[in-house]
Enzyme design. Structure first.
Site, mmCIF file in Angstrom:
data_model
loop_
_atom_site.group_PDB
_atom_site.id
_atom_site.type_symbol
_atom_site.label_atom_id
_atom_site.label_comp_id
_atom_site.label_asym_id
_atom_site.label_seq_id
_atom_site.Cartn_x
_atom_site.Cartn_y
_atom_site.Cartn_z
ATOM 1 N N SER A 126 -6.305 0.814 -8.403
ATOM 2 C CA SER A 126 -4.846 0.873 -8.381
ATOM 3 C C SER A 126 -4.178 -0.049 -7.368
ATOM 4 C CB SER A 126 -4.389 2.310 -8.129
ATOM 5 O OG SER A 126 -4.925 2.799 -6.910
ATOM 6 N N LYS A 157 2.407 -0.469 -8.430
ATOM 7 C CA LYS A 157 3.713 0.116 -8.125
ATOM 8 C C LYS A 157 4.892 -0.737 -8.581
ATOM 9 C CE LYS A 157 2.919 3.982 -5.687
ATOM 10 N NZ LYS A 157 3.568 5.290 -5.953
#
Length: 416
Positions: A316, A62
């Site tokens: 992720s 992110k």
């Protein structure tokens, strides 16, 4: 779905825009490791590599999209500060990027957010406001804050700068593994996959190749299969899932437009599948990954993806509360039939508990917890109820333990 891509996808960033984003993002983001996985390679029948964004700064990818967005704010926008809403990874990415760029950040998070994520976000200097018990409430609060104060709202996925920032991961992967055939990654709102797919499809077309993109959603938060079937972003009712990082009720508008033209397939996995994948990553790869980050591995373990050539799996994120990890490991062990719960009704006389323990020992299983009570609802006055938690070595061993007890005249009820 499209197999060969022009220089620009229908709605996504150009390759040049993603390369420019990489120049900016490289100021803060690490080049994360690309690890080969022998276990998954043997399972899939082709080489499998793990892209370890769980080892990225702030614990997830992110930071890429957040920094790329904040770095392009004007002086006036920076002076007004930024605001975001998130239950974890986006919050940390925005808070970190804001600190690096000297921008004041306000982050709205749900009241029940995991303590490590709350502490990390505050440690980056953001003003954290707890609001509501779901992500929807902090999102509304963040929008209201932006409207009333003039702060710039930083969306988690539905913005061109965020998508381009996430796309930098795709360029990085191409430098680490030559001739990628397939990439598998989790999908929440769609920021990661729309960025990576934009980068990979365009780079592959430029080089006269094709690359297959597969997205994975949690069964209880699978908005994309419904939306793709409907031809437009469609909101669904979210059900509880351990993969909170990809629990998004409606795809982003920009992300959906990119995904419908660049993503070849979307599959879903259950919470038990994800728990088993998290356990595999711990045991086989020695990697700590959050549930959302393990979703792509779950798709391989469940056989939903087959031999797809040289395959990269994106892990992720790795931001997981240790208490949640403890519960998920237990669930993963149960899903792999390595942790077994048994209930038995025994005659209420001396020696019965010892006899059952002896039988389980003879079957080479290990008792880790015992509940022995006369108050079981199914027990007669002359009986006691015994509940056992037993460590086993897999399905075949489970059957052996149960068979041993039945041969001795007991009738165990099995639960996980």
């Amino acid at each position: 779905m499209s197999r060969g891509m022009p220089e620009k996808t229908l709605a996504g960033p150009t390759l040049a825009e993603i390369e420019a984003a990489r120049e900016r993002v490289s100021r803060v983001a690490e080049i994360t490791p690309m690890e080969s996985s022998r276990y998954l390679s043997e399972l899939l029948g082709s080489p499998v590599y793990l892209k370890c964004e769980n080892l990225q700064r702030t614990g997830s990818y992110k930071i890429r999209g957040a920094y790329n967005r904040l770095a392009q704010l004007s002086a006036d926008e920076r002076a007004r500060g930024v605001v975001a809403a998130s239950a974890g990874n986006h919050a940390q990415g925005v808070a970190f990027a804001a600190r690096e760029l000297g921008i004041a950040a306000t982050i709205f998070m749900p009241v029940g957010v995991a303590l490590p994520k709350l502490q990390a976000t505050r440690s980056y200097g953001a003003d954290v406001i707890l609001r509501g018990h779901t992500v929807d409430e902090p999102l509304r609060a963040a929008a209201e804050f932006a409207e009333s104060t003039g702060a710039v709202l930083i969306p988690p996925f539905d913005h061109p700068d965020v998508v381009a920032g996430q796309g930098t991961l795709g360029l990085e992967m191409l430098e680490q593994v030559a001739d990628i055939d397939t990439v598998i990654m989790p999908i929440g709102g769609g920021g990661l996959i729309s960025g990576v797919a934009s980068a990979l499809k365009q780079a592959a077309a430029r080089d006269g190749r094709t690359v297959r993109i597969i997205g994975v959603q949690a069964t209880n938060a699978a908005a994309y299969p419904v939306s793709l079937a409907a031809g437009e972003p469609t909101e669904i009712a979210l059900l509880p899932t351990i993969a909170d990082g990809i629990a998004v009720s409606k795809p982003g508008t920009l992300n959906f437009d990119i995904i419908k033209d660049t993503v070849d397939e979307v599959v879903t996995v259950t919470d038990d599948d994800i728990a088993r994948a998290l356990l595999v990553l711990l045991e086989r790869a020695k990697l700590v990954v959050e549930p959302a980050g393990a979703a792509a591995v779950a798709a391989i373990l469940t056989g939903q993806v087959k031999d797809l050539g040289r395959t990269v799996v994106i892990l992720s994120g790795g931001n997981i509360d240790p208490l949640v990890m403890e519960r998920i490991i237990s669930r993963g062990l149960a899903a792999s039939e390595r942790y077994l719960k048994l209930k038995l009704l025994l005659p209420d006389r001396p020696g019965q508990l010892a006899r059952v323990a002896e039988l389980i020992s003879e079957a080479n299983a290990n008792v880790v917890e015992v509940l022995h009570t006369r108050h079981g609802r199914n027990a007669l006055i002359s009986e006691v109820e015994l509940e056992l938690s037993v460590e086993t070595r897999g399905p075949e061993h489970v059957r052996g333990v149960i068979d041993r007890l039945r041969e001795a005249g007991y009738d165990p009820t099995v639960g996980y």
